[in-house]
Design a protein around this motif. Sequence first.
Motif, mmCIF file in Angstrom:
data_model
loop_
_atom_site.group_PDB
_atom_site.id
_atom_site.type_symbol
_atom_site.label_atom_id
_atom_site.label_comp_id
_atom_site.label_asym_id
_atom_site.label_seq_id
_atom_site.Cartn_x
_atom_site.Cartn_y
_atom_site.Cartn_z
ATOM 1 N N UNK A 639 -33.666 6.158 4.084
ATOM 2 C CA UNK A 639 -33.190 7.440 4.583
ATOM 3 C C UNK A 639 -32.041 7.196 5.567
ATOM 4 N N UNK A 640 -31.020 8.039 5.547
ATOM 5 C CA UNK A 640 -29.890 7.825 6.462
ATOM 6 C C UNK A 640 -30.305 8.037 7.910
ATOM 7 N N UNK A 641 -29.651 7.280 8.792
ATOM 8 C CA UNK A 641 -29.952 7.394 10.216
ATOM 9 C C UNK A 641 -31.282 6.747 10.568
ATOM 10 N N UNK A 642 -31.587 6.735 11.835
ATOM 11 C CA UNK A 642 -32.848 6.171 12.275
ATOM 12 C C UNK A 642 -32.774 4.660 12.407
ATOM 13 N N UNK A 643 -33.738 4.095 13.147
ATOM 14 C CA UNK A 643 -33.787 2.650 13.350
ATOM 15 C C UNK A 643 -34.324 1.969 12.096
ATOM 16 N N UNK A 644 -33.684 0.876 11.704
ATOM 17 C CA UNK A 644 -34.089 0.131 10.522
ATOM 18 C C UNK A 644 -34.212 -1.350 10.858
ATOM 19 N N UNK A 645 -34.898 -2.058 10.000
ATOM 20 C CA UNK A 645 -35.099 -3.492 10.188
ATOM 21 C C UNK A 645 -34.508 -4.250 9.010
ATOM 22 N N UNK A 646 -33.679 -5.234 9.321
ATOM 23 C CA UNK A 646 -33.066 -6.099 8.317
ATOM 24 C C UNK A 646 -33.587 -7.514 8.551
ATOM 25 N N UNK A 647 -34.237 -8.086 7.569
ATOM 26 C CA UNK A 647 -34.820 -9.428 7.693
ATOM 27 C C UNK A 647 -33.978 -10.439 6.924
ATOM 28 N N UNK A 648 -33.629 -11.541 7.594
ATOM 29 C CA UNK A 648 -32.924 -12.653 6.978
ATOM 30 C C UNK A 648 -33.836 -13.872 7.055
ATOM 31 N N UNK A 649 -34.265 -14.352 5.904
ATOM 32 C CA UNK A 649 -35.137 -15.532 5.870
ATOM 33 C C UNK A 649 -34.265 -16.781 5.838
ATOM 34 N N UNK A 650 -34.343 -17.526 6.959
ATOM 35 C CA UNK A 650 -33.465 -18.686 7.167
ATOM 36 C C UNK A 650 -34.166 -19.952 6.696
ATOM 37 N N UNK A 651 -33.513 -20.611 5.746
ATOM 38 C CA UNK A 651 -34.048 -21.905 5.297
ATOM 39 C C UNK A 651 -32.970 -22.986 5.347
ATOM 40 N N UNK A 652 -31.837 -22.657 5.962
ATOM 41 C CA UNK A 652 -30.761 -23.633 6.093
ATOM 42 C C UNK A 652 -29.404 -22.957 6.013
ATOM 43 N N UNK A 653 -28.359 -23.761 6.249
ATOM 44 C CA UNK A 653 -27.010 -23.207 6.349
ATOM 45 C C UNK A 653 -26.415 -22.807 5.010
ATOM 46 N N UNK A 654 -26.861 -23.382 3.895
ATOM 47 C CA UNK A 654 -26.188 -23.146 2.618
ATOM 48 C C UNK A 654 -26.113 -21.666 2.274
ATOM 49 N N UNK A 655 -27.262 -21.013 2.292
ATOM 50 C CA UNK A 655 -27.285 -19.576 2.017
ATOM 51 C C UNK A 655 -27.402 -18.747 3.286
ATOM 52 N N UNK A 656 -27.925 -19.343 4.335
ATOM 53 C CA UNK A 656 -28.233 -18.595 5.549
ATOM 54 C C UNK A 656 -27.022 -17.966 6.207
#
Length: 774
Positions: A639-656
């Motif tokens: 839904x537009x607006x409002x607080x949201x959470x974005x998760x980045x799963x870090x396993x190293x620099x290549x994709x991170x």
Amino acid sequence: MVDEPTHATARVGRLRRQIAIGKEVTVTTQNAEATASRNQFGTFGGVFTPSILTILGVIMFLRAGFVVGQAGVLGAIFVLIVCKLITFFTSLSIAAVCTNMQVRGGGAYFMISRVLGPEFGGAIGIALYFAQALSVPFYILGFAEAVVVTFPGLQPYFMIITLTTAALLFVVSYVGTSWAIKAQYFIMTLLVLSIIAFLGGGLAMFSTERLAENIASGYTAIPGKAGDYNFWIILAIYFPAVTGILAGVNMSGDLRNPTQSIPNGTFAAIAVGFVIYLIQIVISGGAFERQAMIDQPFEILKDNALFGMGAVVVAGMFAAALSSALGSYLGAPRILQAVARDNILTVIRPFAKGSAQGDEPQRGLVFTGIITAIVLIGVGNDSGGGALNAVAALITMFFLYTYGMVNLAAFIEAVSENPSFRPRFRVFHWTTALLGALGCVGVAFLIDSAAALGAVVVLGLLLWYIKRRDLKATFGDARRGFIYAGARKNLLRLRNMEEDPKNWRPSILVFSGNPAVRESLVSFAVWLEAGRGIVVMCNVLINSFDELGHRRPVALERLEKFCREKNVLAFPSVVVTPDLYNGILTTIQAVSIGPIRPNLIMFGWASSLEGFQKLNNPMRAAQRMGKSLIFMFADKLPEPGGAKTIDVWWRGHKNGELMMILAHLLTRNWEWGRSKIRVLRLINDQSEFKQSNAELEELIDASRVEAEVVIFTADKPFRDVLHEQSGGSDVVFLGFEPPESENESAWHELYVHLLDGMPTTLLVSSMGGADLRA
């Protein structure tokens, strides 16, 4: 390669920008109403006469002597040259533009709109109409004030004089333009006689000694203000004397040959006006005392007229005011008619109709007459005209900005190097157009900075309002050529610049298929680009070109319509190919905007093994070409607006690093503006916590991305950890590598199980190029 349909049909239109409110309007060229029997005036009657009568106006009688007295003969000549240069440069631009097109009714409006587009043309056209419409009562007021000054006994009848004059001029204009032109011949005869009278009288008194006394400047104090007059103040006072070149241009719809008559008549009027004003400056400087020119500039012309013809000089001044009013009466309705015929504003559409004989804009003339009567009644018996001074200055600004827009139109035509710009008038260069435009703006602010700024605001509001109506012009303009020329030069410059991680930008090629059923994919592509790069939407049609080639334009139009309706800022593309693999590979290799080539290839999630197998080989081939990949599993759009959470799963620099940059770009959209980025890392042992936390905190600090570090251990399967930690997030970034052919089935089964029940997940495989610390 059809993604699972979503129910987010209305949301893509909210991608950073909103569709302007208002219905779509098609701007048409001058319609069939314009084909009625027209007037066929030549250069002298249609252009030279109205122009010269406006140029030789009341300034010549009331302010020319004052300018010579203040600036001196040399200073006044320099003022004249500067003012004439501005109008001369503008006339060069008019000649270049009008000899490059078939000029119809509307004069300056027609030329500006056909070069700068309907928005600029409409704003200037409407402003110019009101400027000319309001000029009618102002010139009439000037005439009436001159009458009561010459004959003080008529002071109580001031309003009667103004309304009677307005009525007579209206009747002359309504009867027909030919009658108005004949009336202008009579007025010009009076004007010529009066010029001969006061120049002859001055010449009879001329002496070289007096000329020497007045050769230098002698600026006096400004009454009621601190400081003295100076060159720029005097220029501002004198400049209205050299305007009036649009009086003939506005008659374009009534000319036998406007392409030839407009330049010839305009240049002739400028030349004649320059010679007369130059002679007046020299003769005045050698005939009259400085103080007399400053205090009584009109009286010395009248009292020293040749053979005592003071009455002729008075008649000439009356004629100058009346001719200017009549010229505005003729020009204003024609501008309104031209704007109405282009359907710029629905409310003025009735004014498009012309009379059966001559296509006269009689409805516009009646409307102009009503405006004139309202203004004159509103002023009442205020013979000083003080209540209208601010509006008078604003009117002058609109004329100057119109000149400026004409110069800008010619400048854009020349600089854009459109092959279609082939004016018959060859004595033109873009530098004169630029100087003319800058001169108009400069003089506007010198005359009255407040009024100049007010005119800018009014024109800006008109432009904004017209743009909101989503106009579609059926006539071409030069804006595309101007933008094309700039884009070409910049792309060639960009080609010679080395790529650097600091300058990395997302150039996303998204294989959207039919976007109507894959809006989530398109939405995230545009969000990830965040106005910093390029998005190309591609639909691959599987079949031979001979069988399916005829459907390609239809599919392309569908993509373009989708982008327009949803306000998606992307470039559509359609490829017809016998098989998917070669179609995708060919598209990846071929798509480019000069040196700007896709560095991110984006696919929708394939829920079936067969669908995934069709995409796996193209994905691995794309990596061999150095392209990073995004494989998107879509749950639903947030839904537009409002607080949201974005998760980045870090396993190293290549994709991170690429995932972190994309997560940051996602927050640059208003829909994600209040989002929180979390960087999650699963470690094997608690002893690794301190070092891992320090490394990620240092990386986040160096990358200048606001994010929260979450590090933990777990003794359960990664799927359980993923769902436990990120099951309630809004979007999740995971790294991945496309599998080899023999492992496709196992890989797909693993990720189907992993992503089942997850929110929208972006699988990212980076091939480098993006540096988080850059």
